[in-house]
Scaffold this active site. Structure first.
Site, PDB file in Angstrom:
ATOM      1  N   PRO A  27      51.753  49.064  30.016  1.00  5.95           N
ATOM      2  CG  PRO A  27      50.440  47.300  29.297  1.00  5.95           C
ATOM      3  CD  PRO A  27      51.806  47.878  29.180  1.00  5.95           C
ATOM      4  CG  MET A  28      51.690  50.705  34.664  1.00  2.00           C
ATOM      5  SD  MET A  28      52.739  51.970  35.378  1.00  2.00           S
ATOM      6  CE  MET A  28      52.972  53.040  33.953  1.00  2.00           C
ATOM      7  CB  THR A  29      44.966  48.597  35.711  1.00  2.00           C
ATOM      8  OG1 THR A  29      45.087  47.552  34.749  1.00  2.00           O
ATOM      9  CG2 THR A  29      43.496  48.876  35.970  1.00  2.00           C
ATOM     10  CD  GLN A 104      47.271  45.699  28.231  1.00  2.00           C
ATOM     11  OE1 GLN A 104      46.622  46.098  29.192  1.00  2.00           O
ATOM     12  NE2 GLN A 104      48.418  45.059  28.343  1.00  2.00           N
ATOM     13  CG  HIS A 171      46.057  42.171  28.934  1.00  2.00           C
ATOM     14  ND1 HIS A 171      46.679  41.029  29.381  1.00  2.00           N
ATOM     15  CD2 HIS A 171      46.047  43.019  29.984  1.00  2.00           C
ATOM     16  CE1 HIS A 171      47.038  41.176  30.640  1.00  2.00           C
ATOM     17  NE2 HIS A 171      46.661  42.388  31.030  1.00  2.00           N
ATOM     18  CG  HIS A 174      49.005  39.350  33.754  1.00  2.00           C
ATOM     19  ND1 HIS A 174      49.146  40.395  32.879  1.00  2.00           N
ATOM     20  CD2 HIS A 174      50.226  39.172  34.309  1.00  2.00           C
ATOM     21  CE1 HIS A 174      50.376  40.838  32.917  1.00  2.00           C
ATOM     22  NE2 HIS A 174      51.063  40.110  33.765  1.00  2.00           N
ATOM     23  CE1 TYR A 176      42.407  39.970  34.302  1.00  2.00           C
ATOM     24  CE2 TYR A 176      44.541  40.696  33.491  1.00  2.00           C
ATOM     25  CZ  TYR A 176      43.565  40.694  34.467  1.00  2.00           C
ATOM     26  OH  TYR A 176      43.755  41.399  35.628  1.00  2.00           O
TER      27      TYR A 176
END
Length: 181
Positions: A27-29, A104, A171, A174, A176
């Protein structure tokens, strides 16, 4: 498994998932979903990855149905009729190109910046009320807040199944919300 790069191109099978190879897109925002709604450009983006022989795509973080899950109105949401219709088009495009896809599911928790994104007037929350610096800066979650967020993740997982996603990713890193526990 051999240490040869050829191993990446061998199929993978489990009781729940079959992949044509072992290439997985992390995943990549992207922040390309105005008002949280993934449009045709998002479907085309993920479709191109599947056409490029990525066997499994994990979408960028998509926020669950909690008013303080995100601090960016361009991050896709995973709730509401419009957003779910957009995600259905994404799934169909990826499947048509021969790929598999998982959303995600995400909640920022205490990492959510105050005053930004959807519902900027609402206070962020986390299990302890401490932000990443260890300062008391957000609301301490109540049992009701925790139950509501659990319900939002369950609802999103059910929606993913109904939309024919091939699985889900939670997720939990990180800093979160899930990582905050």
């Amino acid at each position: 498994m051999a240490s040869s790069p050829k191993a990446l191109f061998t199929p993978f099978s489990s009781s729940k998932l079959d992949l044509k190879n072992r290439l997985v897109m992390a995943p990549m925002t992207r922040s390309h979903s105005p008002n949280g709604i993934p449009g045709q450009d998002v479907a085309e983006y993920y479709k191109r990855r599947a056409e490029g022989e990525i066997a499994l795509i994990i979408t960028e973080g998509t926020t669950v149905d909690s008013p303080v899950a995100s601090n960016d109105t361009n991050i896709p949401v995973f709730h509401g009729d419009e957003a779910l219709k957009g995600w259905k088009k994404v799934v169909e495009a990826v499947h048509a190109a021969g790929g598999k896809i998982c959303p995600q599911l995400w909640h920022m928790g205490a990492q959510r910046e105050p005053g930004k994104g959807p519902n900027p007037d609402l206070t962020s929350f986390g299990p302890s009320g401490l932000d990443a610096k260890g300062e008391q800066s957000v609301k301490i979650m109540t049992q009701q807040d925790i139950d509501d967020v659990i319900g939002a993740f369950v609802k999103a997982a059910r929606e993913a199944k109904a939309l024919n996603f091939d699985g889900i990713e939670l997720h939990g890193a990180h800093g979160y919300l899930l990582d905050q526990f």
